[in-house]
Design an enzyme around this catalytic site. Structure first.
Site, PDB file in Angstrom:
ATOM      1  N   LYS A  50       0.797  -1.223   0.000  1.00  0.00           N
ATOM      2  CA  LYS A  50       0.000   0.000   0.000  1.00  0.00           C
ATOM      3  C   LYS A  50       0.831   1.276   0.000  1.00  0.00           C
ATOM      4  CE  LYS A  50      -3.712  -0.345  -0.367  1.00  0.00           C
ATOM      5  NZ  LYS A  50      -4.686  -0.801  -1.396  1.00  0.00           N
ATOM      6  N   SER A 277      -2.710 -12.945   2.887  1.00  0.00           N
ATOM      7  CA  SER A 277      -3.106 -12.716   1.491  1.00  0.00           C
ATOM      8  C   SER A 277      -2.010 -13.152   0.526  1.00  0.00           C
ATOM      9  CB  SER A 277      -3.498 -11.252   1.255  1.00  0.00           C
ATOM     10  OG  SER A 277      -2.380 -10.396   1.318  1.00  0.00           O
TER      11      SER A 277
HETATM   12  N1  PMP Z   1      -3.315  -7.933   0.809  1.00  0.00           N
HETATM   13  C1  PMP Z   1      -3.188  -7.090   1.856  1.00  0.00           C
HETATM   14  C2  PMP Z   1      -2.557  -7.606   3.116  1.00  0.00           C
HETATM   15  C3  PMP Z   1      -3.658  -5.773   1.770  1.00  0.00           C
HETATM   16  O1  PMP Z   1      -3.537  -4.942   2.820  1.00  0.00           O
HETATM   17  C4  PMP Z   1      -4.256  -5.340   0.570  1.00  0.00           C
HETATM   18  C5  PMP Z   1      -4.778  -3.922   0.469  1.00  0.00           C
HETATM   19  N2  PMP Z   1      -5.966  -3.706   1.182  1.00  0.00           N
HETATM   20  C6  PMP Z   1      -4.390  -6.246  -0.496  1.00  0.00           C
HETATM   21  C7  PMP Z   1      -3.886  -7.535  -0.337  1.00  0.00           C
HETATM   22  C8  PMP Z   1      -5.096  -5.876  -1.768  1.00  0.00           C
HETATM   23  O2  PMP Z   1      -4.492  -4.846  -2.532  1.00  0.00           O
HETATM   24  P1  PMP Z   1      -5.384  -3.848  -3.377  1.00  0.00           P
HETATM   25  O3  PMP Z   1      -6.004  -2.870  -2.430  1.00  0.00           O
HETATM   26  O4  PMP Z   1      -4.415  -3.192  -4.323  1.00  0.00           O
HETATM   27  O5  PMP Z   1      -6.432  -4.627  -4.100  1.00  0.00           O
END
Ligand code: PMP
Length: 352
Positions: A50, A277
């Site tokens: 981010k 994630s």
């Molecule tokens: N994984 C994590 C741990 C995140 O914090 C985020 C962002 N919220 C994402 C994946 C997804 O990224 P994006 O917001 O670019 O879709």
């Protein structure tokens, strides 16, 4: 504009954000040796992907005049975005207020506090995630000189990946004589999957671009909040405005328990300390590769490190269940492909 230009203070932080190494992860799946590529986004300034979006949105904010020196930054976030704005905001002299669903990990909350952010925890009864967005807007509109990044609807979120993550990935794969056949990424705001997808499609229209969601909470497939899941950072209760599902290929679904097991294996067997994630993204990359063939070049990213999950199920025993893929993945090794050399293409006057 040179690197020390005072009208764009974000330039001072650029070397700390983006331009991450790419990992080539070797593994065996159902008897065949394969490789999946993942950008190490845990190596950004605050430890998550981010930072890229926060820096780009602030850069554009300064240039347009919407962000003034010392102005309050107000954002609703499930964690990493808040940490990025809190840290980068402090580095550039801004107070930061963050609205956050109350059930996010204690580490996220402690980290936000450590950066001096004003923190408002929003309970499910107060509207949870959507309530956080509403409350952030109310404060932003009531405060003179406040800046609302609006990560879910701000196109600069995608631009960060279209001009950063995407080109880096292309160059790093290119250094191995490879081109991506597919890119997959879990969708929080969708900035990553949309931005990288747009960049890769410019030169390769047939490249597959898959969004990823939790199997038990398929917000993208259903169109609104449904079910519960443990993959913090993705599937935040609604389909974000910057996500164009018509542009994207099939949505891939991953079980949260499987994502946890995969992230645990990446740490235990390869020393890759990544968040939940990241495990989901790895498994989704495997699903895309199953569709395209074991030799397909499939890339993804590891959005953050495991440090924000010390109090979560990531550090506990997770049961294996029928239909999980992670038990069939035998990790064999990892090779890091270096950062793209920015100083070579963007020399700093008087340095080097
Ligand atoms: N994984 C994590 C741990 C995140 O914090 C985020 C962002 N919220 C994402 C994946 C997804 O990224 P994006 O917001 O670019 O879709």
């Amino acid at each position: 504009m040179n690197r020390f230009d005072r009208t764009d203070p974000t330039r001072d932080l650029e070397p700390l954000i983006g331009n991450t190494p790419l990992l080539a992860i070797r593994f065996r799946f159902r008897g065949t040796e394969r490789r999946i590529f993942a950008k190490s986004e845990n190596l950004n300034m605050t430890g998550s992907v981010k930072d890229r979006m926060a820096l780009q949105i602030m850069r554009r904010g300064y240039r347009s005049g919407a962000l003034v020196r010392g102005g309050l930054i107000v954002e609703a976030t499930s964690g990493n975005t808040g940490i990025s704005f809190a840290a980068i905001g402090r580095a550039l002299g801004h107070p930061v207020a963050i609205y956050l669903p109350s059930w996010m990990s204690g580490e996220r909350i402690a980290l936000l506090r450590s950066f001096g952010a004003r923190l408002e925890l929003v309970t499910a009864e107060q509207g949870g995630f959507t309530g956080s967005i509403r409350l952030a807007d109310e404060l932003g509109h009531a405060t003179e000189g406040a800046f609302l990044p609006h990560q879910f609807s701000n196109e600069d979120n995608c631009v960060a990946h279209e001009t950063g993550t995407g080109p880096e990935l292309e160059q790093q794969l290119g250094s191995l004589g490879l081109e991506a056949d597919a890119f997959v990424a879990g969708v929080g705001t969708g900035g990553t999957v949309m931005g990288v997808g747009r960049y890769l499609r410019r030169t390769r229209p047939e490249v597959r671009i898959h969004p990823v969601e939790p199997a038990s909470s398929p917000t993208l497939s259903v169109g609104h909040r449904v079910g519960k899941h443990r993959i913090q950072g993705i599937s935040d209760e609604f389909v974000p405005a910057i996500v164009d599902l018509k542009f994207l290929d099939e949505i891939l679904a991953v079980h949260d328990g499987d994502a946890i097991l995969m992230a645990q294996r990446l740490a235990r067997q390869l020393g890759m300390a990544v968040g939940i994630s990241s495990g989901a993204n790895f498994l989704a990359a495997l699903l895309a590769q199953n569709q395209l063939g074991a030799d397909a070049v499939v890339a993804t990213l590891f959005p953050d490190s495991n440090k924000k999950y010390l109090s979560t199920d990531l550090m506990a025993e997770e049961p294996e269940r029928e239909g999980y893929l992670s038990p069939e993945v035998e990790l064999l090794g990892v090779q890091a492909i270096g950062r793209v050399c920015t100083l070579c293409v963007d020399p700093v006057p008087g340095v080097g």
